[in-house]
Design an enzyme around this catalytic site. Structure first.
Site, PDB file in Angstrom:
ATOM      1  N   LYS A  38       0.815  -1.213   0.000  1.00 15.13           N
ATOM      2  CA  LYS A  38       0.000   0.000   0.000  1.00 15.13           C
ATOM      3  C   LYS A  38       0.852   1.268   0.000  1.00 15.13           C
ATOM      4  CE  LYS A  38      -4.060   0.278   1.576  1.00 15.13           C
ATOM      5  NZ  LYS A  38      -4.760  -0.057   0.320  1.00 15.13           N
ATOM      6  N   ALA A  40       3.998   1.675  -1.174  1.00 14.63           N
ATOM      7  CA  ALA A  40       4.633   1.828  -2.481  1.00 14.63           C
ATOM      8  C   ALA A  40       3.608   2.162  -3.557  1.00 14.63           C
ATOM      9  CB  ALA A  40       5.381   0.547  -2.837  1.00 14.63           C
ATOM     10  N   ALA A 242      -5.989  -2.029  -6.996  1.00 15.35           N
ATOM     11  CA  ALA A 242      -5.326  -0.729  -6.805  1.00 15.35           C
ATOM     12  C   ALA A 242      -6.290   0.448  -6.788  1.00 15.35           C
ATOM     13  CB  ALA A 242      -4.291  -0.519  -7.900  1.00 15.35           C
ATOM     14  N   ALA A 243      -7.582   0.201  -6.756  1.00 18.23           N
ATOM     15  CA  ALA A 243      -8.532   1.311  -6.820  1.00 18.23           C
ATOM     16  C   ALA A 243      -8.335   2.286  -5.671  1.00 18.23           C
ATOM     17  CB  ALA A 243      -9.964   0.773  -6.823  1.00 18.23           C
ATOM     18  N   GLY A 244      -8.256   1.761  -4.452  1.00 20.69           N
ATOM     19  CA  GLY A 244      -8.092   2.625  -3.288  1.00 20.69           C
ATOM     20  C   GLY A 244      -6.766   3.350  -3.279  1.00 20.69           C
ATOM     21  N   ASP A 245      -5.679   2.641  -3.608  1.00 26.51           N
ATOM     22  CA  ASP A 245      -4.361   3.275  -3.604  1.00 26.51           C
ATOM     23  C   ASP A 245      -4.245   4.320  -4.713  1.00 26.51           C
ATOM     24  OD1 ASP A 245      -3.605   1.700  -1.459  1.00 26.51           O
ATOM     25  OD2 ASP A 245      -2.698   0.151  -2.726  1.00 26.51           O
ATOM     26  N   SER A 284      -1.413  -0.653 -13.055  1.00 24.24           N
ATOM     27  CA  SER A 284      -2.705  -0.048 -13.382  1.00 24.24           C
ATOM     28  C   SER A 284      -2.816   1.416 -12.986  1.00 24.24           C
ATOM     29  CB  SER A 284      -3.832  -0.830 -12.689  1.00 24.24           C
ATOM     30  OG  SER A 284      -3.834  -0.592 -11.297  1.00 24.24           O
TER      31      SER A 284
END
Length: 302
Positions: A38, A40, A242-245, A284
């Site tokens: 998270k 990185a 990776a949506a949240g990050d 992504s």
């Protein structure tokens, strides 16, 4: 400048027909290896969104460390604060089903020894410190206190889900959570659990900003000037890892360059929606041009 203190992993990703239940084995045809973690991920998301970024954390002295740092290095993230320790590099084992839902198991490895002293050495007044919960709680608090003492903005993404202790809450300017994380933070703090009500209650109690991401519905934020929300665009979802990050990194980059809360929220929603269209966490994460293009089609409403 954004300083990120957090986890650095390698992600082992396999696509499965459905996510396994307790005690169940589900076969996948193969697997892919991606840089992750998270901390990185959010560092790379912020860098690709246009911010200058320094990463503080730890990797192992093993073969995985080069993979873990490869995309951060390629993007120009400052890695001078990343220590190589006599420990395994952290890994995340990720299963993704046909509906793009995922199941993740994280082995912390070197992340469990990440040293917050690196934050105190690097952070300056006017910088933004970005934190998550994939390094030890005591280290997160120490980093937040160092940033607060230096006059920096402190942003916490309380993920994986966990309560926000009062000592840490007092250091925060911005809290970002998804709906599930909001419910856990709310329960521990005695606040309403419904996302919009929680955002307003946290903002009122803290005097800062609270953002709750709502998946396909977008995101809502509350701050001293009231509440604002942004609806998500309709997209084809491939992988939500990776949506949240992506959201957090782009949101932090926008605030760091002086954007308003509404503008930062639109950038975050744009980045999160772009991230779900491609497999893999770091591959992504979108660049600034793609974020600006998609954000231009969004609208913030009170």
């Amino acid at each position: 400048m954004i300083v990120v203190f957090g986890s650095i992993n390698v992600d082992l990703v396999t696509v499965v027909p459905r996510l396994p239940g307790p005690g169940e084995t589900v076969k996948g045809p193969d697997y892919q290896v991606f840089p992750g973690g998270k901390g990185a991920n959010q560092a790379l998301a912020a860098r690709r969104a246009g911010a200058a970024v320094a990463m503080i954390g730890a990797v192992g002295a093993d073969g995985f460390r080069h993979e873990a740092l490869s995309l951060l290095a390629a993007a120009g993230v400052d890695l001078s604060g990343v220590a190589a320790l006599d420990a395994p590099t952290g890994i995340a084992m990720i299963a993704v089903d046909g509906r793009a839902e995922n199941q993740i198991v994280v082995a912390s490895g070197a992340n469990s020894r990440a040293d917050p002293a690196g934050v105190a050495r690097r952070i300056r007044a006017g910088d933004t410190l970005l934190l998550q919960y994939e390094v030890p709680d005591a280290a997160v608090l120490a980093a937040a206190e160092a940033a607060r003492a230096a006059g920096a903005r402190v942003l916490l993404n309380a993920a994986p889900a966990g309560p926000v202790p009062p000592a840490l809450a007092r250091c925060l300017d911005v809290l970002i959570v998804n709906e599930h994380e909001a419910a856990e933070v709310a329960a521990a703090a005695g606040l309403p659990e419904a996302p919009r009500a929680f955002a307003s209650a946290w903002a009122a109690a803290s005097g800062g900003v609270c953002v709750v991401t709502l998946g396909a519905e977008g995101a809502v934020a509350a701050g001293p000037e009231g509440q604002v929300s942004v609806a998500a665009p309709l997209v084809k979802v491939v992988d939500t890892t990776a949506a949240g990050d992506g959201f957090v990194g782009a949101f932090a980059a926008a605030l760091d360059r002086g954007a308003t809360l509404a503008e930062a929220l639109m950038d975050g929603v744009a980045a999160g929606s772009l991230a779900v269209e491609t497999t893999g966490a770091q591959p992504s994460l979108p660049d600034a041009a793609a974020i600006r293009t998609r954000a231009a089609g969004l609208a913030a409403r009170a």
